[in-house]
Design an enzyme around this catalytic site. Structure first.
Site, PDB file in Angstrom:
ATOM      1  N   ASN A   1      -6.154  -4.505  19.952  1.00 18.05           N
ATOM      2  CA  ASN A   1      -6.900  -4.129  21.026  1.00 18.05           C
ATOM      3  C   ASN A   1      -6.410  -2.701  21.420  1.00 18.05           C
ATOM      4  OD1 ASN A   1      -8.450  -3.488  23.411  1.00 18.05           O
ATOM      5  ND2 ASN A   1      -7.969  -5.167  24.654  1.00 18.05           N
TER       6      ASN A   1
ATOM      7  N   GLU B   1      -8.555 -13.670  24.404  1.00 17.71           N
ATOM      8  CA  GLU B   1      -9.502 -12.764  23.639  1.00 17.71           C
ATOM      9  C   GLU B   1      -8.976 -12.807  22.386  1.00 17.71           C
ATOM     10  OE1 GLU B   1     -11.659  -9.737  26.074  1.00 17.71           O
ATOM     11  OE2 GLU B   1      -9.931 -10.113  27.069  1.00 17.71           O
TER      12      GLU B   1
ATOM     13  N   ARG C   1     -10.430  -5.306  18.125  1.00 16.39           N
ATOM     14  CA  ARG C   1     -11.557  -5.507  19.250  1.00 16.39           C
ATOM     15  C   ARG C   1     -12.264  -4.196  19.212  1.00 16.39           C
ATOM     16  NH1 ARG C   1     -11.072  -4.301  25.432  1.00 16.39           N
ATOM     17  NH2 ARG C   1     -13.066  -5.334  26.201  1.00 16.39           N
TER      18      ARG C   1
ATOM     19  N   HIS D   1     -17.300  -8.180  27.462  1.00 17.34           N
ATOM     20  CA  HIS D   1     -16.519  -9.300  27.544  1.00 17.34           C
ATOM     21  C   HIS D   1     -16.816 -10.484  26.835  1.00 17.34           C
ATOM     22  CE1 HIS D   1     -15.297  -7.172  31.931  1.00 17.34           C
ATOM     23  NE2 HIS D   1     -14.351  -6.931  30.942  1.00 17.34           N
TER      24      HIS D   1
ATOM     25  N   ARG E   1     -15.491   0.137  39.751  1.00 16.91           N
ATOM     26  CA  ARG E   1     -16.938   0.410  39.172  1.00 16.91           C
ATOM     27  C   ARG E   1     -17.605  -0.301  40.285  1.00 16.91           C
ATOM     28  NH1 ARG E   1     -15.434  -2.207  33.589  1.00 16.91           N
ATOM     29  NH2 ARG E   1     -14.413  -0.564  32.685  1.00 16.91           N
TER      30      ARG E   1
END
Length: 403
Positions: free
Chosen positions: A7, A385, A88, A177, A239
């Site tokens: 990642n 993940e 990823r 996600h 955010r």
């Protein structure tokens, strides 16, 4: 077979080396603060951990350090033993509904999508080329965060803008996600529904510094909260999530700045940080909340309310819900934030929560925090993940070997 799950972020490189198909983790770690003289390289293996603080000018150097560590600590004998590097990739646009070989075609598509993901996409490409140089024999695969959400119907992913713009500029909801949501929903079906996806209705809450909620029916995504970019959806660490679009022009006029400056505010200075004035880290906000900071309390309540609103929306979209999942940094580790969210939906959904279990199911503990009397089951499930990257990379390698 050894598969390296990677990642690559803008200034970081996370990795895990798996022995497949056993899914045994041989090592894992990260390089962070890439581009700085005081960067950090960590590797964990066999119960040991090695940490270095040193200059890491770029991702290529981070990969070199990883390769040296693998050999130096005797984790692998030969580099050729690593047969797959599974990357990823956050944004796959409308092109990918599944993981693929990371070849020239995939690279061109990712380059094309850089405007939709200017932070992550260039880093993914840098990481891809760095590993390609050091492990040229290994098959590179791309696992897209948007792929799982490709089963959404047009009514769920289209924005009500002129259709020609949506189609010409690929301006629509893609979500993010997806790798995490897919892992969690598949695991939930296996562990809580006897492996039968048919008829299941699940709401999955991936709550971390970046946060999103997905509604899944029969194991497939029907709706997800993040939009064109990871800015949309629920409130997050920095955010804003979904807001009235007119806020953008209004703030630009009030602050005498351009749209880029407002976009930066909404991405990097809003959310928990913007409301609390304390931090973008939920742990800091929670601590300040308990200490009596009113703005921190407001931030906590607002985060919970926005999350609850999406759960309610997806309850309607699914026509009910069998299981609500909490996962990721906040979802797995903050019983306080879970409590605030659940209080907002308790009456409407007929929930009955075991408060003791909610308080104790943190730091990797998995299980139901709802009681047998609850009309909807609620579970805490740690996400993984990286294992999804390894699984998809392994599957593609096996498939390629048979062709």
């Amino acid at each position: 077979m050894l598969v390296m799950a990677v990642n690559a972020g803008s200034s970081s490189l996370k990795y895990k080396l798996y022995k497949m198909p056993e899914e045994e983790v041989l090592c894992g770690g990260l390089a962070e603060r890439i581009g700085h003289d005081d960067a950090i390289f960590k590797i964990k293996f066999g119960g040991n951990e090695d940490k270095q603080v040193l200059p890491i000018p770029d991702h290529k150097e981070a990969v070199r350090l990883l390769i040296e560590a693998l050999k130096g600590h005797g984790i692998i004998k030969n580099l050729e033993d690593i047969e797959v590097v599974s990357h990823r990739v956050v944004q796959g646009g409308p092109y990918y509904s599944h993981s693929v070989v990371f070849d020239d075609s995939a690279e061109e598509k990712i380059k094309e999508l850089i405007p939709l993901d200017p932070l992550h996409a260039p880093a993914h490409l840098i990481g891809y080329h760095a590993f390609k140089e050091y492990l040229p024999h290994a098959l590179a695969t791309a696992v897209f965060d948007t792929a799982y959400h490709q089963t959404m119907e047009k009514e769920d992913y289209l924005f009500p803008i002129p259709l020609e713009y949506a189609e010409k500029f690929k301006c629509r909801r893609f979500g993010a996600h997806g790798t995490s949501h897919q892992y969690l929903i598949e695991k939930a079906i296996r562990d809580y529904f006897g492996g039968k996806a048919e008829g299941t209705k699940i709401i999955c809450c991936h709550l971390g510094s970046g946060a999103s909620i997905t509604a899944a029916k029969n194991g497939k995504c029907v709706a997800t909260s993040m939009g064109l970019t990871p800015l949309g959806g629920i409130m997050m660490g920095t955010r804003c999530g979904d807001i009235d679009p007119s806020v953008c022009n209004y703030l630009a006029d009030c602050l005498k700045v351009d749209s880029d400056a407002v976009y930066d505010i909404l991405n990097k200075k809003s959310g928990l940080l913007g409301i609390s004035g304390v931090s973008n880290d939920s742990r800091d906000v929670e601590e300040a909340d308990w200490a009596g900071n009113e703005n921190a309390h407001l931030a906590s309540k607002l985060f919970a309310r926005r999350t609850a609103d999406f759960i309610g929306q997806y309850f309607v979209r699914l026509g009910g819900v069998d299981l609500i999942i909490f996962s990721a940094g906040i979802g797995e580790n903050s019983s306080y934030f879970r409590k605030l969210i659940l209080e907002d939906i308790l009456e409407a959904l007929g929930l009955d929560i075991d408060e003791k279990k909610n308080e104790t199911y943190i730091r990797g503990k998995e299980g139901l925090i709802s009681t047998p009397d609850s009309k909807v089951r609620v579970a805490v499930i740690p996400t993984d993940e990286e294992v999804m990257l390894a699984r998809d990379g392994y599957k593609i390698k096996i498939k390629e070997g048979k062709l």
